[in-house]
Design an enzyme around this catalytic site. Structure first.
Site, PDB file in Angstrom:
ATOM      1  N   SER A 175      38.231  45.517  41.468  1.00 11.76           N
ATOM      2  CA  SER A 175      39.406  45.565  40.610  1.00 11.76           C
ATOM      3  C   SER A 175      39.781  47.029  40.334  1.00 11.76           C
ATOM      4  O   SER A 175      39.954  47.794  41.270  1.00 11.76           O
ATOM      5  CB  SER A 175      39.146  44.768  39.329  1.00 11.76           C
ATOM      6  OG  SER A 175      40.354  44.469  38.686  1.00 11.76           O
ATOM      7  N   ASP A 431      43.026  34.983  44.230  1.00  7.91           N
ATOM      8  CA  ASP A 431      43.070  36.016  43.201  1.00  7.91           C
ATOM      9  C   ASP A 431      44.505  36.457  42.932  1.00  7.91           C
ATOM     10  O   ASP A 431      45.184  36.950  43.837  1.00  7.91           O
ATOM     11  CB  ASP A 431      42.229  37.209  43.651  1.00  7.91           C
ATOM     12  CG  ASP A 431      42.134  38.303  42.611  1.00  7.91           C
ATOM     13  OD1 ASP A 431      42.542  38.066  41.455  1.00  7.91           O
ATOM     14  OD2 ASP A 431      41.641  39.394  42.950  1.00  7.91           O
ATOM     15  N   HIS A 456      38.457  36.584  42.507  1.00  5.13           N
ATOM     16  CA  HIS A 456      38.434  38.015  42.221  1.00  5.13           C
ATOM     17  C   HIS A 456      37.108  38.652  42.640  1.00  5.13           C
ATOM     18  O   HIS A 456      36.057  38.280  42.161  1.00  5.13           O
ATOM     19  CB  HIS A 456      38.681  38.218  40.725  1.00  5.13           C
ATOM     20  CG  HIS A 456      39.171  39.574  40.351  1.00  5.13           C
ATOM     21  ND1 HIS A 456      40.271  40.158  40.941  1.00  5.13           N
ATOM     22  CD2 HIS A 456      38.723  40.472  39.432  1.00  5.13           C
ATOM     23  CE1 HIS A 456      40.488  41.342  40.389  1.00  5.13           C
ATOM     24  NE2 HIS A 456      39.554  41.571  39.485  1.00  5.13           N
TER      25      HIS A 456
END
Length: 516
Positions: A175, A431, A456
């Site tokens: 991320s 995601d 994710h």
């Protein structure tokens, strides 16, 4: 379609013990670290590095230093020879990432690597000014550039301390941490030989994309499981809006188990944001097994959510119970306290609570662009805009700063990455952050890996029997690429030798180690 009324009965709606946010890591407090460490090997040693506060202003803050936390394990390392796998910590406590990124240690066992997880400045225990870190102007040293410089200095000095000058460095992150890994390779290719940026939305957070994309993709996850699920969610939000328009606040309190009766459109906006975030989290963490990273979620939470939304004709009850999957998985809490458990901020998907939330809010007000909206046309959520103007007004009032749109695009290349090399961009198609990142390979060394059925940064998690074949294959591809980059960097270092001059002693050293 399987019904889960028994589960719903056990999870009467209330709020969770932490608050959902846009980029992962801030959503929940994890379980105590000693409990988690008992379940995961290897065990990390927690240490602190004396770090420069301001890398770019020699007169600033008296050239002070702070203690930056990092975790390290040499369990698998071939000392002085094996590569260094370095996790570029993102917006949260570094233990949470270390204990939920098992692929890195699995790969370290294969490639005999040293593993380091570094905590991002202003998060966890790495607070440059302690309790005053979020005062103005002290908070001004919270930038992407300062964080990258922290990592570059730490890598360089630890390599010297550990007699690891000849060890290639590969950076990893998920991320926002994945963004930082990509940026490290762009900014410090002399230090970092390659990067794995998992679920790294480097384009959307640089203002390059459609503001409707994020919540459209959240919606798509639920619609893909069952088209009628999207319709049910949209219908439930519409019923909530009708009650609000008639100012039937007492019924809204009853339906959603609110601690206090709402009394204004502002309260309804707050509730809408809270409910929307529940769906966001389930879409992001739609793993095929239960997880405890950002709270306790069941396996396949999107499926469970849709089964709940379709479990009866009362859509408001269904919406409440669906939110309960996220917010009250333990069944302990009894009501939503809207304003103590959710704080609206410069990230429309939430900033959480505590110091970590303050840090993320400031970053979303300066460099990280998160102007996402829901509109009830391309998505199933109530219209909730967050424009550049909204961001500017909020940030000016909250932090006395004016955001700099597109700064990340200027500073870190945006989509003009063709001159870069040795970067993996991995994304799962479940995601909602995926389409804010790089989905197509740009060259033979800028590789996009798309993981079917992946949520994710699933690829960073440790191996699990329930893993889809797609993520197993993705990890193998990643491992092969990283091994190749390590070999290339080792060859370069061998040819260069100490101080850039090839020596016979250096050649002999590498030859001997390669034979081992």
């Amino acid at each position: 379609m399987t019904k889960i009324l028994a589960f719903v009965t056990l999870t009467l709606v209330s709020l969770w013990a932490g608050v959902l946010q846009g980029l992962p890591s801030r959503y929940f407090q994890s379980r105590k670290h000693h409990e988690l460490k008992a379940e995961h090997e290897p065990q990390f040693t927690e240490k602190y590095f004396t770090q420069t506060m301001d890398h770019f202003n020699f007169n600033s803050m008296g050239n002070g230093t702070y203690n930056q936390r990092y975790l390290i394990t040499d369990k698998y390392w071939k000392k002085g020879y094996g590569p260094i796998f370095f996790y570029t910590g993102n917006e949260g406590d570094i233990w949470d990432f270390a204990l939920n990124s098992g692929f890195i240690t699995e790969l370290a066992a294969q490639q005999r690597a040293l593993v380091i997880f570094a905590e991002h400045r202003y998060y966890g225990k790495s607070l440059p000014f302690g309790q005053e870190s979020f005062n103005i102007p002290q908070v001004g040293l919270l930038t992407v550039e300062q964080a990258l410089a922290d990592y570059a200095v730490m890598i360089t000095e630890l390599k010297q301390q550990l007699a690891a000058a000849a060890c290639p460095v590969i950076v990893f992150g998920g991320s926002y941490g994945g963004m930082l890994s990509v940026y490290m390779r762009l900014k410090y290719p002399n230090i970092v030989a390659g990067a794995l940026g998992a679920s790294a939305p480097i384009l959307s957070t640089a203002g390059m994309g459609d503001s409707r994309q994020f919540f459209r993709d959240v919606t798509s996850d639920f619609e893909s499981y069952a088209p009628e699920c999207k319709d049910a969610v949209r219908g439930a939000f519409q019923q909530l809006q009708e009650l609000a328009e008639h100012q039937d606040y007492s019924r809204i309190q009853s339906e959603f188990s609110l601690c206090k009766t709402p009394s204004s459109p502002k309260d309804i906006h707050q509730l809408n944001g809270l409910l929307r975030n529940a769906f966001t989290l389930m879409a992001m963490l739609d793993y095929p097994y239960s997880t405890h990273f950002w709270g306790n979620l069941p396996a396949n939470p999107v499926k469970m959510a849709c089964d709940t939304m379709l479990s009866g004709s009362d859509l408001l009850v269904n919406l409440r119970n669906t939110a309960g999957i996220v917010y009250n998985s333990t069944g302990v809490l009894t009501c939503f306290d809207l304003y103590s458990l959710y704080i609206e901020c410069a990230d429309p998907t939430g900033c959480g609570l505590g110091f970590n939330s303050l840090a993320w809010d400031y970053q979303a007000c300066t460099e990280i662009e998160l102007c996402y909206e829901s509109n009830n046309v391309t998505d199933m959520f109530p219209p909730m805009a967050f424009t550049e103007k909204d961001r500017e007004l909020y940030c000016s009032k909250r932090w006395a700063v004016i955001p700099r749109p597109h700064w990340l695009k200027i500073q870190y290349w945006g989509d003009a990455l063709s001159a870069a090399s040795n970067i993996i961009f991995s994304n799962g198609d479940l995601d909602p952050w995926a389409n804010g990142g790089v989905r197509k390979s740009l060259s033979s060394s800028l590789i996009a890996i798309n993981i079917s059925g992946g949520a994710h940064h699933l690829d960073l998690r440790e191996s699990n029997d329930a893993d889809p074949v797609s993520v197993i294959n993705a990890r193998k591809t990643e491992a092969d690429l990283i091994a190749r980059w390590v070999k290339m960097e080792r060859t370069r270092l061998q040819q260069a030798g100490p101080k850039g001059v090839e020596t016979r002693a250096n050649r002999v050293l590498f030859q001997d180690q390669n034979r081992q």
